[in-house]
Design an enzyme around this catalytic site. Structure first.
Site, mmCIF file in Angstrom:
data_model
loop_
_atom_site.group_PDB
_atom_site.id
_atom_site.type_symbol
_atom_site.label_atom_id
_atom_site.label_comp_id
_atom_site.label_asym_id
_atom_site.label_seq_id
_atom_site.Cartn_x
_atom_site.Cartn_y
_atom_site.Cartn_z
ATOM 1 N N ASN A 110 0.869 -1.190 0.000
ATOM 2 C CA ASN A 110 0.000 0.000 0.000
ATOM 3 C C ASN A 110 0.896 1.226 0.000
ATOM 4 O O ASN A 110 2.028 1.170 0.469
ATOM 5 C CB ASN A 110 -0.892 -0.005 1.253
ATOM 6 C CG ASN A 110 -1.841 1.181 1.260
ATOM 7 O OD1 ASN A 110 -2.448 1.528 0.243
ATOM 8 N ND2 ASN A 110 -1.973 1.833 2.403
ATOM 9 N N HIS A 112 1.070 5.252 1.270
ATOM 10 C CA HIS A 112 0.446 6.179 2.211
ATOM 11 C C HIS A 112 1.148 7.535 2.085
ATOM 12 O O HIS A 112 2.380 7.580 2.044
ATOM 13 C CB HIS A 112 0.577 5.629 3.640
ATOM 14 C CG HIS A 112 -0.156 6.443 4.642
ATOM 15 N ND1 HIS A 112 -1.527 6.355 4.812
ATOM 16 C CD2 HIS A 112 0.268 7.403 5.498
ATOM 17 C CE1 HIS A 112 -1.902 7.210 5.746
ATOM 18 N NE2 HIS A 112 -0.838 7.869 6.174
ATOM 19 N N SER A 144 5.177 6.793 1.922
ATOM 20 C CA SER A 144 5.642 5.500 2.445
ATOM 21 C C SER A 144 4.968 4.377 1.669
ATOM 22 O O SER A 144 3.752 4.399 1.497
ATOM 23 C CB SER A 144 5.241 5.315 3.916
ATOM 24 O OG SER A 144 5.684 6.372 4.715
ATOM 25 N N ASP A 153 -2.349 0.600 8.135
ATOM 26 C CA ASP A 153 -1.104 1.378 7.917
ATOM 27 C C ASP A 153 0.025 0.969 8.857
ATOM 28 O O ASP A 153 0.943 1.747 9.123
ATOM 29 C CB ASP A 153 -1.349 2.897 8.065
ATOM 30 C CG ASP A 153 -2.299 3.443 7.016
ATOM 31 O OD1 ASP A 153 -2.334 2.902 5.898
ATOM 32 O OD2 ASP A 153 -3.025 4.409 7.319
HETATM 33 C C1 GRF Z 1 -2.687 8.751 -2.908
HETATM 34 O O1 GRF Z 1 -2.411 9.933 -2.233
HETATM 35 C C2 GRF Z 1 -2.343 7.573 -2.038
HETATM 36 O O2 GRF Z 1 -1.299 7.825 -1.164
HETATM 37 C C3 GRF Z 1 -3.590 7.351 -1.266
HETATM 38 O O3 GRF Z 1 -4.633 7.653 -2.158
HETATM 39 C C4 GRF Z 1 -4.169 8.545 -3.157
HETATM 40 C C5 GRF Z 1 -4.477 7.921 -4.487
HETATM 41 O O4 GRF Z 1 -4.209 8.745 -5.565
HETATM 42 N N1 GRF Z 1 -3.613 6.030 -0.685
HETATM 43 P P1 GRF Z 1 -4.258 8.143 -7.054
HETATM 44 O O5 GRF Z 1 -5.640 7.526 -7.261
HETATM 45 O O6 GRF Z 1 -3.165 7.147 -7.181
HETATM 46 O O7 GRF Z 1 -4.069 9.341 -7.931
#
Ligand code: GRF
Length: 200
Positions: A110, A112, A144, A153
């Protein structure tokens, strides 16, 4: 050379991180390729990105399922159908059941938008994260990439990219600069994991 590892990317939204993964995986020496993109919303913009790149897409809409477990089994079935070996959550907004998470232990990533373990956990997503960073007066923030475990997370961090928080930053400007780092961090982290898994 070992075959590229098959990645499945789960999305809910615009998919700019998905795009970064698509671009990286287009390089011949990249150790992973994207076997399928699965969205839980038919309107997820990332589906168009995947289709443009010729990547198979699936919609597994959580509102079609009576429980989280039923939704997760449908996800699992779709991932297996494409022979997925590693899962990347990229802006995927559903909490996954412990059973699903357990079955992908060590093989689900994932991203974050903060420097975990700071500013992670339930309710810490999107603009809330950047607001929390500013409210805490942190000197740095960043992206991260971590392995997904049962705790939200909380899984081991694979890599982070840091940026300074600027005095004039707002949650929006910080989000935009962190997102640029996400787009570098995610392909790097997937390459690290794919290389590890191909050796194991
Ligand atoms: C990103 O900021 C990611 O960190 C979070 O959700 C957002 C997704 O953006 N988990 P995208 O759909 O990849 O543009």
């Amino acid at each position: 050379m070992a075959e590229a590892l098959k990645a499945g990317v789960l999305i809910s939204g615009g998919g700019s991180n998905l795009q970064a993964l698509i671009d990286a995986a287009a390089k011949p020496d990249y150790p992973a390729r994207i076997a399928a993109v699965i969205a839980n919303r038919s309107g997820a913009g990332g589906l168009t990105r995947a289709r443009k790149a010729g990547i198979p897409t699936e919609i597994v809409d959580h509102t079609d399922y009576p429980s989280r477990a039923a939704f997760d089994s449908a996800l699992q079935e779709a991932l297996e159908r494409y022979g997925v070996e590693i899962v990347c959550l990229a802006g995927f907004n559903r909490i996954l059941t412990p059973g699903f998470v357990g079955s992908w232990e060590g093989r689900m990533l994932n991203i974050h938008p903060a420097l975990l373990p700071r500013h992670g956990g339930k309710g810490m997503y999107g603009i809330h994260v950047h607001r929390a960073v500013l409210e805490a007066g942190d000197a740095e923030s960043g992206a991260s990439v971590h392995l997904v475990t049962a705790g939200c997370d909380e899984g081991p961090v694979i890599l982070q990219r840091k940026i300074p928080v600027l005095p004039e930053d707002t949650p929006d400007t910080l989000a935009a600069r962190v997102l640029e780092q996400e787009h570098i961090a995610y392909p790097e982290a997937l390459a690290v994991m794919a290389a590890r898994l191909r050796l194991s």
